[in-house]
Design an enzyme around this catalytic site. Structure first.
Site, PDB file in Angstrom:
ATOM      1  N   PRO A 135     -18.576  64.636  75.854  1.00  0.00           N
ATOM      2  CA  PRO A 135     -17.439  64.115  75.079  1.00  0.00           C
ATOM      3  C   PRO A 135     -17.924  63.065  74.077  1.00  0.00           C
ATOM      4  O   PRO A 135     -18.563  62.092  74.465  1.00  0.00           O
ATOM      5  CB  PRO A 135     -16.544  63.472  76.155  1.00  0.00           C
ATOM      6  CG  PRO A 135     -17.438  63.227  77.321  1.00  0.00           C
ATOM      7  CD  PRO A 135     -18.551  64.217  77.260  1.00  0.00           C
ATOM      8  N   THR A 156     -16.808  60.710  70.769  1.00  0.00           N
ATOM      9  CA  THR A 156     -15.809  60.200  69.836  1.00  0.00           C
ATOM     10  C   THR A 156     -16.304  60.370  68.411  1.00  0.00           C
ATOM     11  O   THR A 156     -17.423  59.987  68.083  1.00  0.00           O
ATOM     12  CB  THR A 156     -15.526  58.720  70.156  1.00  0.00           C
ATOM     13  OG1 THR A 156     -14.675  58.697  71.289  1.00  0.00           O
ATOM     14  CG2 THR A 156     -14.847  58.009  69.013  1.00  0.00           C
ATOM     15  N   HIS A 185     -11.515  60.188  82.063  1.00  0.00           N
ATOM     16  CA  HIS A 185     -12.556  59.220  81.685  1.00  0.00           C
ATOM     17  C   HIS A 185     -12.386  57.953  82.520  1.00  0.00           C
ATOM     18  O   HIS A 185     -11.465  57.163  82.302  1.00  0.00           O
ATOM     19  CB  HIS A 185     -12.429  58.898  80.197  1.00  0.00           C
ATOM     20  CG  HIS A 185     -13.637  58.217  79.619  1.00  0.00           C
ATOM     21  ND1 HIS A 185     -14.640  57.664  80.401  1.00  0.00           N
ATOM     22  CD2 HIS A 185     -14.021  57.997  78.332  1.00  0.00           C
ATOM     23  CE1 HIS A 185     -15.565  57.144  79.615  1.00  0.00           C
ATOM     24  NE2 HIS A 185     -15.217  57.336  78.351  1.00  0.00           N
ATOM     25  N   TYR A 217     -13.731  51.441  79.957  1.00  0.00           N
ATOM     26  CA  TYR A 217     -12.341  51.610  79.540  1.00  0.00           C
ATOM     27  C   TYR A 217     -11.404  51.392  80.743  1.00  0.00           C
ATOM     28  O   TYR A 217     -11.858  50.976  81.811  1.00  0.00           O
ATOM     29  CB  TYR A 217     -12.181  52.976  78.858  1.00  0.00           C
ATOM     30  CG  TYR A 217     -13.055  53.034  77.606  1.00  0.00           C
ATOM     31  CD1 TYR A 217     -12.729  52.250  76.499  1.00  0.00           C
ATOM     32  CD2 TYR A 217     -14.229  53.770  77.576  1.00  0.00           C
ATOM     33  CE1 TYR A 217     -13.547  52.231  75.368  1.00  0.00           C
ATOM     34  CE2 TYR A 217     -15.047  53.757  76.446  1.00  0.00           C
ATOM     35  CZ  TYR A 217     -14.700  52.988  75.347  1.00  0.00           C
ATOM     36  OH  TYR A 217     -15.507  52.954  74.241  1.00  0.00           O
ATOM     37  N   ARG A 253     -30.275  54.701  83.650  1.00  0.00           N
ATOM     38  CA  ARG A 253     -31.281  54.229  82.671  1.00  0.00           C
ATOM     39  C   ARG A 253     -30.656  53.898  81.319  1.00  0.00           C
ATOM     40  O   ARG A 253     -31.295  53.286  80.464  1.00  0.00           O
ATOM     41  CB  ARG A 253     -32.356  55.296  82.473  1.00  0.00           C
ATOM     42  CG  ARG A 253     -31.822  56.551  81.796  1.00  0.00           C
ATOM     43  CD  ARG A 253     -32.890  57.597  81.621  1.00  0.00           C
ATOM     44  NE  ARG A 253     -32.325  58.797  81.018  1.00  0.00           N
ATOM     45  CZ  ARG A 253     -32.979  59.927  80.888  1.00  0.00           C
ATOM     46  NH1 ARG A 253     -34.213  60.012  81.317  1.00  0.00           N
ATOM     47  NH2 ARG A 253     -32.400  60.977  80.325  1.00  0.00           N
ATOM     48  N   ALA A 266     -25.589  62.896  82.336  1.00  0.00           N
ATOM     49  CA  ALA A 266     -25.642  62.633  80.891  1.00  0.00           C
ATOM     50  C   ALA A 266     -26.422  61.364  80.647  1.00  0.00           C
ATOM     51  O   ALA A 266     -26.393  60.446  81.467  1.00  0.00           O
ATOM     52  CB  ALA A 266     -24.224  62.474  80.337  1.00  0.00           C
ATOM     53  N   ARG A 294     -25.795  63.094  71.572  1.00  0.00           N
ATOM     54  CA  ARG A 294     -26.306  62.979  70.198  1.00  0.00           C
ATOM     55  C   ARG A 294     -27.098  64.206  69.743  1.00  0.00           C
ATOM     56  O   ARG A 294     -27.022  64.616  68.587  1.00  0.00           O
ATOM     57  CB  ARG A 294     -27.162  61.718  70.074  1.00  0.00           C
ATOM     58  CG  ARG A 294     -26.312  60.466  69.954  1.00  0.00           C
ATOM     59  CD  ARG A 294     -27.085  59.220  70.266  1.00  0.00           C
ATOM     60  NE  ARG A 294     -27.487  59.208  71.662  1.00  0.00           N
ATOM     61  CZ  ARG A 294     -28.429  58.456  72.164  1.00  0.00           C
ATOM     62  NH1 ARG A 294     -29.112  57.657  71.389  1.00  0.00           N
ATOM     63  NH2 ARG A 294     -28.720  58.501  73.456  1.00  0.00           N
TER      64      ARG A 294
END
Ligand code: PHB
Length: 377
Positions: free
Chosen positions: A30, A32, A182, A187, A274, A303, A327
């Site tokens: 996911p 943004t 999430h 958040y 990490r 991830a 990315r």
């Protein structure tokens, strides 16, 4: 070895994710992208997601606000209005036309927000009234950017739980195959989980069980609404992004994994310890996801800065079932094909356009491989 004698690439082996058959284990994380103007998904989103979809692949959509109080950044999508649901439909269709599975990430920013994103310019809501001191950018000036939040009253918590439930229903109506809740990265749900932020003295604060109560109520309500086999949860117990940290991250992760087992959800999606910031990994960390992996009975997605070699190793060693790429997938829309061909060249992600609002630049204009042989992904 395969019949032809070549060694299979672990990331490119099939996997059964509950009722979904996946042809490979490379998940779109996911991300943004702030191209959903005024919180409404846009037609260029259909181009972006379908570029990254392959047959029987698994894609997780960017964080989508569940209510009017959920947003924290400009032009992130929502899933609480009819207009937003309708706007998601062609995007989901585009992914389905490629044969991929698409989950919607449900999100509430909590105190990582500003007056300008809140109804009537009111303070953002949180478990606390303590102000955020350091955001994802680690910018020391961040303390000035985020106003003090309003501490939710105990009787207001079921209202937020209900917002997530309705958002999940909306996601199904938009055509998504399921939702990811999430509960990481500092958040709202993470703010309740972590003991350096949660300073409540009601049943939603204090000990571990109490701090996990609200996030687990959200998961249960959503699972009851759309089926636990369509629900995943994202967690980052080891992270301190957005000034949100816990003194016993492993204990927190294990408790959540055990509780999520009881709810029978489809998957748990964990950020690697990490990842010292959202964008930087450290070479050394004393923590590992393995103890949590061993406890959780469903699908385990990892991830955090993975490349092809590390992803293959994670699958081969049993550390993960699926690997989410952020990315690298953002910059390489044909990432599964690049992994299959084991190319030397990858497009480099350009951080200056991650959160720009351009409908094309840094969004749908990353090049595909040219003249590649016809392959299976
Ligand atoms: C995150 O998960 O780190 C995240 C979520 C929503 C955003 C930005 C970052 O808008």
């Amino acid at each position: 070895m395969t019949k032809g004698g070549e060694t299979p690439v672990p990331l490119l082996t099939p996997y059964t994710l509950g009722k979904f058959h996946l042809s490979h284990r490379i998940v779109l994380a996911p991300l943004t992208r702030t191209r959903s103007y005024n919180f409404v998904p846009q037609p260029h989103g259909a181009v972006y997601y379908s570029q990254r979809a392959t047959k029987d692949a698994f894609l997780i959509g960017e964080a989508s606000g569940v209510s009017t109080t959920a947003q924290g950044y400009p032009h992130t999508p929502g899933i609480w209005t009819r207009e937003q649901v309708e706007a998601w439909k062609p995007i989901v269709n585009g992914v389905h036309e490629k044969g991929a599975i698409f989950f919607c990430q449900l999100w509430h920013a909590g105190r990582v927000s500003k007056y300008e994103f809140q109804p009537e310019g009111k303070p953002p809501i949180s478990c606390t009234d303590k102000r955020l001191r350091k955001d994802i950018s680690n910018d020391p000036a961040a303390a000035d950017k985020y106003p003090p939040p309003r501490r939710l009253n105990t009787h207001e918590i079921p209202i937020i739980v209900n917002d997530f439930k309705i958002a999940a229903r909306n996601a199904m109506e938009a055509g998504f195959d399921g939702v990811e809740i999430h509960a990481g990265n500092g958040y709202l749900l993470d703010q309740f989980l972590k003991d350096k932020v949660n300073d409540r003295d009601d049943k939603y604060g204090g000990n571990l069980e109490n701090r996990c109560r609200f996030p687990l109520e959200v998961v249960k309500a959503v699972a009851d609404e759309i089926g636990a086999d369509r629900v995943g949860v994202r967690l980052s117990p080891f992270a301190d992004y957005n000034d949100c940290e816990d003194t016993d991250p492993q204990g927190l992760g294990i408790y959540m994994a055990e509780s999520l087992n009881q709810l029978g959800i489809l998957y748990c999606h964990m950020i690697e310890p990490r990842m010292v910031t959202q964008f930087n990994k450290s070479d050394t960390t004393k923590w590992s996801l393995m103890p949590i992996r061993k406890v959780f009975k469903g699908t385990f997605i990892v991830a955090g800065g993975y490349d092809r070699t590390e992803g293959n190793r994670a699958i081969e060693s049993g550390a993960a079932d699926l690997v989410a790429y952020g990315r690298l997938f953002l910059a390489n829309p044909d990432l599964p094909k690049r992994f299959e061909l084991n190319v030397d060249e990858y497009n480099h992600p350009d951080p200056t356009t991650f959160y720009s609002h351009d409908p094309v630049l840094g969004y749908t204009d990353y090049p595909f491989l040219q003249n590649t042989p016809c392959t299976s992904v």
